[in-house]
Each structure stands twice: as C-alpha cells, then as structure tokens.
Design an enzyme around this catalytic site. Structure first.
Site, PDB file in Angstrom:
ATOM      1  CE1 TYR A 177       1.815  17.676  36.372  1.00 26.05           C
ATOM      2  CE2 TYR A 177      -0.485  18.330  36.266  1.00 26.05           C
ATOM      3  CZ  TYR A 177       0.569  17.758  36.951  1.00 26.05           C
ATOM      4  OH  TYR A 177       0.365  17.259  38.216  1.00 26.05           O
TER       5      TYR A 177
ATOM      6  CG  ASP B 212      -3.846  15.216  29.402  1.00 26.33           C
ATOM      7  OD1 ASP B 212      -5.025  15.441  29.770  1.00 26.33           O
ATOM      8  OD2 ASP B 212      -2.874  15.274  30.172  1.00 26.33           O
TER       9      ASP B 212
ATOM     10  CE  LYS C 120      -6.681  20.705  35.991  1.00 24.34           C
ATOM     11  NZ  LYS C 120      -5.496  20.297  35.258  1.00 24.34           N
TER      12      LYS C 120
HETATM   13  C1  LIG Z   1      -4.557  19.128  35.601  1.00 22.46           C
HETATM   14  C2  LIG Z   1      -4.061  18.252  34.510  1.00 22.46           C
HETATM   15  C3  LIG Z   1      -3.811  16.878  34.708  1.00 22.46           C
HETATM   16  C4  LIG Z   1      -3.862  16.235  36.068  1.00 22.46           C
HETATM   17  O1  LIG Z   1      -5.130  16.256  36.629  1.00 22.46           O
HETATM   18  P1  LIG Z   1      -5.286  16.138  38.226  1.00 22.46           P
HETATM   19  O2  LIG Z   1      -6.751  16.043  38.429  1.00 22.46           O
HETATM   20  O3  LIG Z   1      -4.644  17.341  38.809  1.00 22.46           O
HETATM   21  O4  LIG Z   1      -4.579  14.883  38.630  1.00 22.46           O
HETATM   22  C5  LIG Z   1      -3.483  16.123  33.621  1.00 22.46           C
HETATM   23  N1  LIG Z   1      -3.397  16.656  32.382  1.00 22.46           N
HETATM   24  C6  LIG Z   1      -3.613  17.959  32.157  1.00 22.46           C
HETATM   25  C7  LIG Z   1      -3.532  18.492  30.767  1.00 22.46           C
HETATM   26  C8  LIG Z   1      -3.923  18.806  33.214  1.00 22.46           C
HETATM   27  O5  LIG Z   1      -4.086  20.116  33.004  1.00 22.46           O
END
Ligand SMILES: *Cc1c(COP(=O)(O)O)cnc(C)c1O
Length: 429
Positions: free
Chosen positions: A142, A235, A263
């Site tokens: 994701y 990511d 996060k």
């Molecule tokens: C949560 C998440 C995102 C998106 O971040 P948001 O602040 O919710 O837009 C992107 N990449 C990873 C791996 C994530 O866990």
C-alpha cells in the site's frame, strides 16, 4: 452519555460510511466501531467509558503512545507561536536535519502532510528525473491513495475489492491513470527494462499482514534498478523510524534512491516526507522542473511534535519496542498452540502480525506475497479473534491485513493482559 451506536448513526447521516478512512468502519469484522473519547499511553477510552489496550496506535503514527506529555507540551508551545505561516520556519530545517542524519544515503527531504502525498510526489519526481513513464509496484503493498498507486494496493483497499477483478482497484481511477503502473508479485525480483522510471516497494510489507522480504529480494531490486537506470523507492511510511534508527536502509543494508516517510515522524500530527540525494532532489521546484507544493507542508505544530518524537527514538527505544513485540508474539504463539488454533505470528523487530490458517492438522505457512496472505485471510477467522479481543479490552486493528503496533508506552503488564486475553479467545476460535 452518548454511545458508540448513537455517534455511528449520526455519522452515517453526514459522513460516508460514518468514517473518514474506510478501515475504521469495521466492515471487515462487523459491528459498530468504538468512538474514541481520549487516549493515554497504551490505552484508549471510548465514549462509553470502556478502556482498551490499544495496538492500533493510529496505524503506527503514535510510537510513544497517546498524549505523551512531551509531545503535548511541544504542540501547545508551538501553537502559542502560531500554527501556520506560509513562510519557512526553523522547525522545518531541524526536522529535515534530524531525518537526514538518521538514514544512510539520504541527503535531502521535503516535508508534506501525509504518506499519500509523499509517495505521489516521489513518483512524480522519479518520472521527472528519469524522463520515463512506467512505475512498478508490488501486489499487496500500500502506498496511499493517489490514482497511479491504487492498483492491487493491499490493506483497506484489499478489503474493498477482494474477489473482484477490478484493475484499477478503485472507482474513479481511470485505466489511463494506472496504464503505466505495473503490478508484480512481492518477493520476486522482476526483470525490468528501460521504460521503468521507478520501482516502489514496502521494504518490509506491513499492509498485507506482516510479510518480510525474502533473502535477496531487496538487493535484487537494487541491482535490477541499477542495471536499467530505474530508481528504487523504499516506501518507509510504516518502517521509517519504527524498525530501527536508520529504517529499512540500515535494517536491510540496501540503499534505495528515494525514500518516503510518514506516520511516526508526525508524532500524531499530519506529516509525510520524501527524500533522496541532493542531485535527485534538485529536480524539484523551485530548483527544477518537477512541481510540488503545500500550504501546510512543514507545519509548525507537526514539526514540533515530530522533533519531540524523534528525540526519544534512540537505539535503546528500539530494543524496548522489539522486546515488547517479541514477548507479545511469543505469548500469542503459545496461546494459539495451547488451543490448537492454526496460526503464524510473524515478528520483525517492533512489528508483528497474525495470520490464521485453515486447520486440519496442516502447519500454517508464513505468507510471502499477497496471494498467500489473501489465502489465509479468506479462511475468515480474523473477525472472531478481533471481537473476542475487543470484548476483553484489547483493541486490534479492525482488518485482517493490518499489523500490531506496540508502542513505547506498552508495559509488561499490558502485554501480560493481552496474552491472557489471547488464551481465552483462542480457546473459543
Ligand atoms: C499508511 C501508508 C501510506 C499512506 O499514508 P497516509 O498518511 O495514510 O496517506 C503509504 N505507504 C505506506 C507503506 C503506508 O503504510
């Protein structure tokens, strides 16, 4: 006193699904979501006065636990000086310095307001730098909800589309928006060609449950990207500042070209960041041709919170988080074993997940990709596990593809209580 049900019903009238992010709606576990009244440390309290030991922790955004006194004070102090200016502030410079200092190979970052913005901007940058169109992502990873990345996106998206052949996997995303997105299975090094701008990967996948990279996967991606002149993007919105001081780069020994964070670095406020070498970042406006901007980017409250959190995250903190996660994982394994519940509990450093299997005597294999993760999720044991734990005061994420996020505020007693609850619940599964 208001109730969860009353708030949910009111929410349903004025907010689609009653929630501002789909997984919160409990659709994949059933029932009414609890509405949080407050949180403190490892605990959240709902509007009905029930208290939970919380392993959601805002999906990893709260690594110190809720309402940490130092973070609260930093935000309060920052707020009295003004919450946004549209001019640069010292906090942004300090935040960038702190991030860059921790990650081997990272030279510059730009702050944004979410992980979604970070990945979207980094993809644009990669395309601008390479002059190529195509991006490669892995099934079940994701990367936020920008159009080009909403294909086989795991987590909440997987819940929404599982069982359909939807590609793209969201309404409103045109085939054109994902036409240059190639989706491949995780943990297999693909053979690339010179049309690929960037390979984006969760270096430790945590949005299809916890699925670690197999030996050689990340190094293989590195070599293959280098071979064809594509950029490699880690990511690290979950793994960054969560698994160790230097994130997945330190953890894996593989250095990507681009990083995305979110996060943890916001300390509970909206922050993301993307970064690279100074040479790559020079392609961004105002220096280069790749446009990227944000009214609230580098927001003073967010940088104050983020700097405070980073100041607490030394090697000892990661040892503590890992020890907590290890005790918890061991305890869950023994609970499932004692009750004869087929399950695997993967743990990597401070992160852990739970997958249940079909039983019938066969051992449960740790998933290596989305297909194997989805196969276990389809067995359908997660809702009963989730509700059993919630009824006993333990809040897990309301979705089978999420991981657990123990924080620095989780005590040995919290973990013990969690394991005791797990034994009771396992016996009912
Ligand atoms: C949560 C998440 C995102 C998106 O971040 P948001 O602040 O919710 O837009 C992107 N990449 C990873 C791996 C994530 O866990």
């Amino acid at each position: 006193m208001t109730t969860n049900e009353e708030l949910y019903q009111r929410g349903l009238q004025v907010i689609p699904g009653g929630v501002n992010s789909p997984v919160r709606a409990f659709r994949s576990v059933g029932g009414t979501p609890y509405f949080v009244e407050s949180g403190r440390g490892s605990r959240v309290r709902d509007v009905e006065g029930r208290e939970f030991i919380d392993y959601v922790q805002s999906y990893g955004a709260s690594i110190l636990g809720h309402a940490h006194p130092m973070v609260v004070e930093a935000i309060q102090k920052a707020a009295t000086r003004g919450s946004t200016f549209g001019a640069p502030t010292e906090g942004e410079v300090r935040m960038a310095e702190e991030i860059v200092a921790r990650i081997p190979g990272l030279e510059q970052v730009r702050l944004v307001s979410s992980g979604t913005e970070a990945t979207m901007s980094a993809i644009r940058l990669a395309r601008g730098v390479t002059g190529r169109d195509r991006i490669v992502k892995f099934e079940g990873n994701y990367h936020g909800h920008s159009d080009a990345l909403l294909a086989a996106a795991g987590s909440g998206v997987a819940e929404a589309v599982l069982g359909t052949e939807a590609r793209p996997d969201s309404g409103g995303v045109t085939p054109g928006a994902v036409a240059d997105t190639i989706v491949l299975p995780y943990n297999v090094v693909p053979r690339l060609d010179e049309s690929v701008a960037v390979v984006i990967v969760e270096p430790l996948a945590a949005n299809m449950g916890l699925v670690p990279p197999v030996d050689g996967f990340l190094a293989g991606l590195r070599a293959e990207c280098t071979r064809v002149g594509a950029l490699l993007l880690f990511d690290e919105v979950i793994t960054g500042f969560r698994i160790c001081v230097g994130g997945a780069t330190e953890w894996s020994g593989v250095t990507p070209d681009l990083w995305c964070f979110g996060k943890v670095i916001g300390g509970g406020l909206p922050v993301g960041a993307f970064g690279a070498t100074a040479e790559i970042m020079a392609h961004l406006a105002p220096l280069g041709s790749v446009y990227q901007a944000g009214t609230l980017s580098g927001n003073p409250l967010a940088t104050a919170a983020g700097l405070t959190v980073l100041s607490q995250l030394d090697a000892a903190a990661y040892d503590q988080l890992s020890a907590t996660a290890d005790t918890l994982a061991e305890g869950l394994r023994s609970a499932f074993a004692a009750a004869g519940v087929p399950a695997v509990v993967p743990r990597v450093g401070p992160l852990l997940g739970v997958f249940f299997g079909p039983g019938g005597g066969a051992a449960v294999e740790q998933p290596v990709d989305f297909a194997t993760a989805a196969g276990l999720v389809a067995v359908g044991r997660y809702p009963a596990w989730f509700h059993g734990m919630l009824d006993r005061g333990i809040a897990l994420a309301p979705g089978p593809y999420e991981v657990l996020f123990p924080s620095l505020a989780h005590t040995a007693e919290d973990v013990e209580a969690t394991i005791a609850a797990a034994h009771e619940v396992a016996a009912t599964l």
